[in-house]
Design a protein around this motif. Structure first.
Motif, PDB file in Angstrom:
ATOM      1  N   LEU A  34      15.505 -27.768  54.859  1.00 11.91           N
ATOM      2  CA  LEU A  34      15.476 -26.717  55.873  1.00 11.91           C
ATOM      3  C   LEU A  34      14.152 -26.597  56.618  1.00 11.91           C
ATOM      4  O   LEU A  34      14.069 -25.926  57.634  1.00 11.91           O
ATOM      5  N   GLY A  35      13.110 -27.206  56.091  1.00 12.23           N
ATOM      6  CA  GLY A  35      11.781 -26.999  56.654  1.00 12.23           C
ATOM      7  C   GLY A  35      11.126 -25.821  55.956  1.00 12.23           C
ATOM      8  O   GLY A  35      11.705 -25.199  55.075  1.00 12.23           O
ATOM      9  N   GLU A  36       9.912 -25.528  56.366  1.00 11.12           N
ATOM     10  CA  GLU A  36       9.169 -24.450  55.717  1.00 11.12           C
ATOM     11  C   GLU A  36       9.847 -23.108  55.947  1.00 11.12           C
ATOM     12  O   GLU A  36      10.452 -22.868  56.983  1.00 11.12           O
ATOM     13  N   ASP A  37       9.712 -22.235  54.964  1.00  6.91           N
ATOM     14  CA  ASP A  37      10.229 -20.881  55.071  1.00  6.91           C
ATOM     15  C   ASP A  37       9.310 -20.074  55.982  1.00  6.91           C
ATOM     16  O   ASP A  37       8.171 -20.466  56.249  1.00  6.91           O
ATOM     17  N   VAL A  38       9.761 -18.912  56.415  1.00  3.59           N
ATOM     18  CA  VAL A  38       8.979 -18.094  57.347  1.00  3.59           C
ATOM     19  C   VAL A  38       7.656 -17.642  56.736  1.00  3.59           C
ATOM     20  O   VAL A  38       6.714 -17.362  57.461  1.00  3.59           O
ATOM     21  N   ASP A  39       7.576 -17.589  55.416  1.00  2.22           N
ATOM     22  CA  ASP A  39       6.327 -17.164  54.790  1.00  2.22           C
ATOM     23  C   ASP A  39       5.264 -18.252  54.810  1.00  2.22           C
ATOM     24  O   ASP A  39       4.103 -17.998  54.550  1.00  2.22           O
TER      25      ASP A  39
END
Length: 172
Positions: free
Chosen positions: A95-100
């Motif tokens: 998914l790619g990096e999380d928003v954090d």
């Protein structure tokens, strides 16, 4: 010397070569595929846009997202922090990096996206073609799987936070 003997002499070094080559050649580790949610399409994505529009080139849904759709809030096998960390890392890879953890580029125009839109514009009646070919249905299924993956990752990070796990099994 006979022809057979010359051929045999010529083949002797070749018979010994595979072991030598095998010992010297390291098997390259396969490069993991890029996240499916990346903002900028690759050169390959741009070049194959017409094939995707005609539903000839299918990306498919990664297995981890299929599992996330089946049980987004399941805790089977997630009793330890290490298991949660491993699962979240797998989701991050897809998914790619999380928003954090995501870094914002601040860029408004993404050149790869512009190029992909230009190449996609070559196909007349693109929207209709995508609907008839099944490309839109495949894209909708992928988007639903991505949504389930986001939900699963957020849920697991919440569980990791409750268990006081380390990052990435908890928000950063």
């Amino acid at each position: 010397m006979t022809l057979c003997r010359l051929i045999a002499i010529a083949l002797i070094p070749l018979l010994a070569t595979p072991r030598t080559v095998q010992a010297q050649t390291a098997t390259p580790t396969p490069k993991p595929p890029p996240p499916i949610t990346r903002a900028a399409p690759s050169v390959e994505d741009v070049a194959t846009t017409p094939l995707s529009d005609l539903n000839i080139r299918k990306k498919g849904v990664p297995d981890i997202l299929i599992r996330a759709q089946a049980a987004p809030y399941g805790l089977t096998g997630m009793g330890r922090c290490s298991a949660i960390q491993k699962e979240v890392s797998k989701l991050n890879a897809v998914l790619g990096e999380d928003v954090d953890a995501a870094r914002r580029s601040g860029r408004k125009v993404i050149p790869g996206k512009v190029a992909q839109d230009l190449v996609g514009g070559i196909l007349p009646f693109r929207g209709i073609v995508r609907e008839i070919s099944g490309a839109n249905a495949e894209n909708r299924a992928l988007q639903q799987a991505i949504y389930a993956g986001f939900a699963r990752r957020a849920f697991l990070k919440g569980v990791g936070l409750q268990k006081r796990c380390g990052y990435p099994a908890r928000p950063g």
